[in-house]
Design a protein around this motif. Structure first.
Motif, short mmCIF file in Angstrom:
data_model
loop_
_atom_site.label_atom_id
_atom_site.label_comp_id
_atom_site.label_asym_id
_atom_site.label_seq_id
_atom_site.Cartn_x
_atom_site.Cartn_y
_atom_site.Cartn_z
N HIS A 212 2.48 7.38 -16.18
CA HIS A 212 1.47 6.71 -15.31
C HIS A 212 2.50 5.54 -14.30
O HIS A 212 2.57 5.88 -12.76
N ALA A 213 3.08 4.74 -14.84
CA ALA A 213 4.14 4.47 -14.37
C ALA A 213 5.46 4.65 -13.70
O ALA A 213 6.15 4.58 -12.34
N GLN A 214 5.51 5.84 -14.64
CA GLN A 214 6.97 6.46 -13.67
C GLN A 214 6.43 7.42 -12.51
O GLN A 214 7.04 7.12 -11.69
N GLN A 215 4.89 8.09 -13.19
CA GLN A 215 4.96 8.81 -11.09
C GLN A 215 4.60 7.92 -10.19
O GLN A 215 4.55 8.42 -9.28
N ALA B 264 2.63 -5.34 -12.66
CA ALA B 264 2.33 -3.91 -12.10
C ALA B 264 1.64 -3.00 -13.39
O ALA B 264 0.76 -2.01 -12.69
N VAL B 265 2.73 -3.14 -14.11
CA VAL B 265 2.15 -2.04 -15.27
C VAL B 265 0.66 -2.15 -15.75
O VAL B 265 0.28 -1.71 -16.18
N ALA C 178 -5.34 -0.76 -16.63
CA ALA C 178 -6.52 -2.03 -16.50
C ALA C 178 -7.23 -0.54 -15.75
O ALA C 178 -8.66 -0.40 -16.01
N GLU C 179 -6.77 0.13 -15.13
CA GLU C 179 -6.35 1.47 -14.51
C GLU C 179 -6.29 3.21 -14.76
O GLU C 179 -6.90 3.37 -13.58
N LEU D 241 -3.88 12.94 -17.17
CA LEU D 241 -3.64 11.93 -15.98
C LEU D 241 -3.99 12.14 -15.03
O LEU D 241 -3.51 12.88 -14.66
N ALA D 242 -5.47 11.56 -13.85
CA ALA D 242 -5.41 11.97 -13.17
C ALA D 242 -5.55 12.99 -12.81
O ALA D 242 -5.27 14.05 -11.71
#
Ligand code: CDP
Ligand code: CDP
Length: 223
Positions: free
Chosen positions: A45-48, A58-59, A64-65, A77-78
């Motif tokens: 998710h962070a990479q995307q 930020a990570v 958390a969400e 994921l999403a």
């Protein structure tokens, strides 16, 4: 003494934790938590989102969400099925990087505990027994020789167990284990109250049987 209906299986990479934990969960009719998948999803998710794996605040906000959903052995994921994508060694390294950040671990803590329903849980990871479920009824440290683990990973990836590619898998596994052992936040280690299960010379069936035997020993009253 209060005991949670949880079997906690911790150990190094590619030792067979996930395979054994999922099989034990199915045998006992329990839910299964693959906690590593949450760290892998956070890294992906962070990479995307273009967020550096070292940017703790930020990570942690992303963790958390985390827009993740689990169904059987699949994970989304999403809304996108990322079941295979999160298994790459690059995302494994990313998972190990974000997992070293205390704020990220804190952000994922309750989400892991929410997997425990009335039927009980089998959970695998690095800190299931130490942090997430400290009152687990059975704690296991599942391991195997590094070379055996690398061979298992290579077979999963259809790579021969000799040659440069194999040696890279071995060194990646050793580097990630070393990072997981040396970090300050929830390091990988065998707890004093965990039983050691070395599967270097055990099949999956034998490993599952050993866990179920220990579980039955604990749950059946002695004569
Ligand atoms: O979850 P973890 O990374 O510890 O390992 P895994 O993904 O469950 O297992 C890695 C591979 O080893 C899988 O392909 C398993 O089928 C295999 N395995 C094995 O050959 N013998 C065992 N006793 C346990 C796992
Ligand atoms: O399958 P494998 O054992 O290689 O890794 P995983 O269980 O999917 O975990 C990936 C990474 O997430 C690990 O190298 C750990 O750094 C981290 N992790 C953790 O810190 N705590 C957990 N409970 C599970 C995973």
């Amino acid at each position: 003494m209060f005991m949670q209906k949880v079997i906690a299986i911790d150990g190094p990479s590619a030792s067979g934790k996930g395979t054994v934990a999922a099989r034990v969960a199915a045998a006992l009719g329990r839910a299964y938590l693959d906690s590593g998948a949450l760290y892998r999803l956070t890294a992906l998710h962070a990479q995307q989102q273009g967020v550096e794996w070292t940017d703790e605040a930020a990570v942690a906000a992303l963790a958390a969400e985390l827009p993740a959903e689990f169904s059987g052995s699949r994970v989304w994921l999403a809304g996108a099925d990322v079941s295979e994508q999160i298994r790459s060694e690059n995302i494994g390294m990313g998972a190990s990087a974000v997992a070293a950040l205390p704020a990220v671990r804190a952000a994922l803590l309750q989400r892991q505990r929410d997997f425990l329903g009335v039927a009980g849980l089998v959970a695998d990871g690095r800190d299931m027994g130490a942090v997430v479920f400290p009152d687990a009824e059975l704690k296991i440290f599942l391991t195997a020789d590094a070379r055996v683990r690398a061979e298992r990973r290579a077979k999963q990836l259809h790579i021969p167990c000799t040659g440069i590619e194999f040696e890279r898998i071995l060194s990646d596994i050793e580097a990630r284990d070393e990072a997981d052992r040396r970090r300050a936040a929830a390091p990988l280690r065998q707890l004093p109250d965990a039983r050691l299960l070395d599967t270097s010379h055990l099949s999956i069936d034998e490993s599952v049987k050993q866990v179920l035997d220990w579980y039955r020993e604990l749950s059946e009253p002695t004569a």
